[in-house]
Design an enzyme around this catalytic site. Structure first.
Site, PDB file in Angstrom:
ATOM      1  N   ARG A 178      59.585  74.211 -31.639  1.00  0.00           N
ATOM      2  CA  ARG A 178      59.390  72.941 -32.326  1.00  0.00           C
ATOM      3  C   ARG A 178      59.302  73.202 -33.828  1.00  0.00           C
ATOM      4  O   ARG A 178      60.133  73.907 -34.394  1.00  0.00           O
ATOM      5  CB  ARG A 178      58.166  72.203 -31.775  1.00  0.00           C
ATOM      6  N   ARG A 236      45.925  76.943 -46.393  1.00  0.00           N
ATOM      7  CA  ARG A 236      47.091  76.047 -46.356  1.00  0.00           C
ATOM      8  C   ARG A 236      47.761  76.064 -47.709  1.00  0.00           C
ATOM      9  O   ARG A 236      47.121  75.873 -48.748  1.00  0.00           O
ATOM     10  CB  ARG A 236      46.683  74.624 -45.991  1.00  0.00           C
ATOM     11  N   GLY A 286      50.723  74.085 -49.454  1.00  0.00           N
ATOM     12  CA  GLY A 286      51.597  72.939 -49.267  1.00  0.00           C
ATOM     13  C   GLY A 286      51.988  72.283 -50.574  1.00  0.00           C
ATOM     14  O   GLY A 286      51.819  72.858 -51.648  1.00  0.00           O
ATOM     15  N   MET A 297      48.916  65.653 -46.607  1.00  0.00           N
ATOM     16  CA  MET A 297      48.917  65.079 -45.262  1.00  0.00           C
ATOM     17  C   MET A 297      48.235  65.902 -44.167  1.00  0.00           C
ATOM     18  O   MET A 297      48.114  65.407 -43.048  1.00  0.00           O
ATOM     19  CB  MET A 297      50.362  64.798 -44.822  1.00  0.00           C
ATOM     20  N   ASP A 340      54.387  68.068 -56.466  1.00  0.00           N
ATOM     21  CA  ASP A 340      55.825  67.779 -56.486  1.00  0.00           C
ATOM     22  C   ASP A 340      56.129  66.345 -56.903  1.00  0.00           C
ATOM     23  O   ASP A 340      57.247  65.871 -56.761  1.00  0.00           O
ATOM     24  CB  ASP A 340      56.463  68.080 -55.126  1.00  0.00           C
TER      25      ASP A 340
END
Length: 250
Positions: free
Chosen positions: A46, A89, A91, A180, A203
């Site tokens: 996945r 994390r 991101g 998120m 971003d």
């Protein structure tokens, strides 16, 4: 044998390093893994792409969790089941206050739990906080690499696109960025006695009063300034893991 693999991510139940960088994009997992010595792809099922290797002698995992907290928390839980004890994390995010530019890094101190999943696990009063040692390690790594960076509380929100419902306003709350998945990681870590933190590459700009659609042409996360921030953030994430591992041994 299938019983030796965890059911959702299809990662091995044992044998993974204890330190991990988790990212959203499977392609970005490959980019970060390319910085490692002896990188090997462990699994790809996945949205969950998992590598192992080492950074300056520290064994690490690099894994992707896809978009959104409900799917991401499955990776966090299964990595923890497999023996990962330290999570960072890495991101992307939208800036929520002036002075945070495209390509800058935001080091999360805590997160607003608007993630769409943890409210089904715990009361809303339960906090999503980063481990102090993770915050300090990320800040030190960013400073030593010369990466522009900021610290603050981030907003983890399940919906990416606006809908018919009015967006709750955090004006005046001093939030640094919106993303998120991070609050799901921080809650998982707190519940399981793990170390977790997050560093995000800006971003775009999400605070309405900061957006100049005519000047920017709208949201575009594929610009060179963002790519440069991602390159810096990858190194900062891995170096922070090294600092955390060194702190465990001191």
């Amino acid at each position: 044998m299938t019983q030796d693999l965890l059911p959702i991510t299809r990662i091995p139940r044992t044998g993974l390093p204890a330190h991990a960088v988790v990212v959203g994009d499977p392609a970005r997992a490959g980019v970060v893994a390319a910085l490692l010595d002896g990188a090997e792809e462990v699994s790809y099922h996945r949205e969950y792409r998992v590598f192992s290797g080492s950074w300056k002698g520290v064994p690490v995992v690099v894994a992707s969790h896809g978009v959104g907290a409900p799917g991401a928390i499955l990776l966090f839980q299964e990595l923890a089941d497999a023996g990962v004890r330290v999570f960072l994390r890495f991101g992307t995010a939208g800036a929520m206050r002036p002075g945070i530019g495209d390509g800058d890094l935001v080091i999360a101190e805590a997160a607003v739990r608007d993630d769409g999943v943890t409210h089904q696990l715990l009361p809303p009063e339960y906090p999503a906080v980063a481990a102090p040692e993770a915050v300090f390690a990320l800040q030190r790594a960013a400073r030593e690499s010369g990466a522009p960076h900021h610290r603050g509380v981030v907003w983890t929100r399940a919906a990416f696109q606006p809908g018919l419902l009015p967006l709750f306003s955090y004006d005046g709350a001093g939030l640094a960025a919106i993303e998120m998945e991070l609050s799901a990681l921080l809650v998982t870590a707190s519940l399981r006695g793990l170390v977790a933190g997050g560093v995000l590459v800006v971003d775009g700009v999400n605070a309405d009063e900061l957006v100049d659609e005519e000047a920017t042409g709208g949201y575009d996360p594929h610009r060179a300034v963002v790519a440069a921030g991602v390159e810096r953030g990858a190194v900062v994430s891995l170096e922070a893991l090294r600092l955390l591992a060194a702190g465990e041994q001191s």
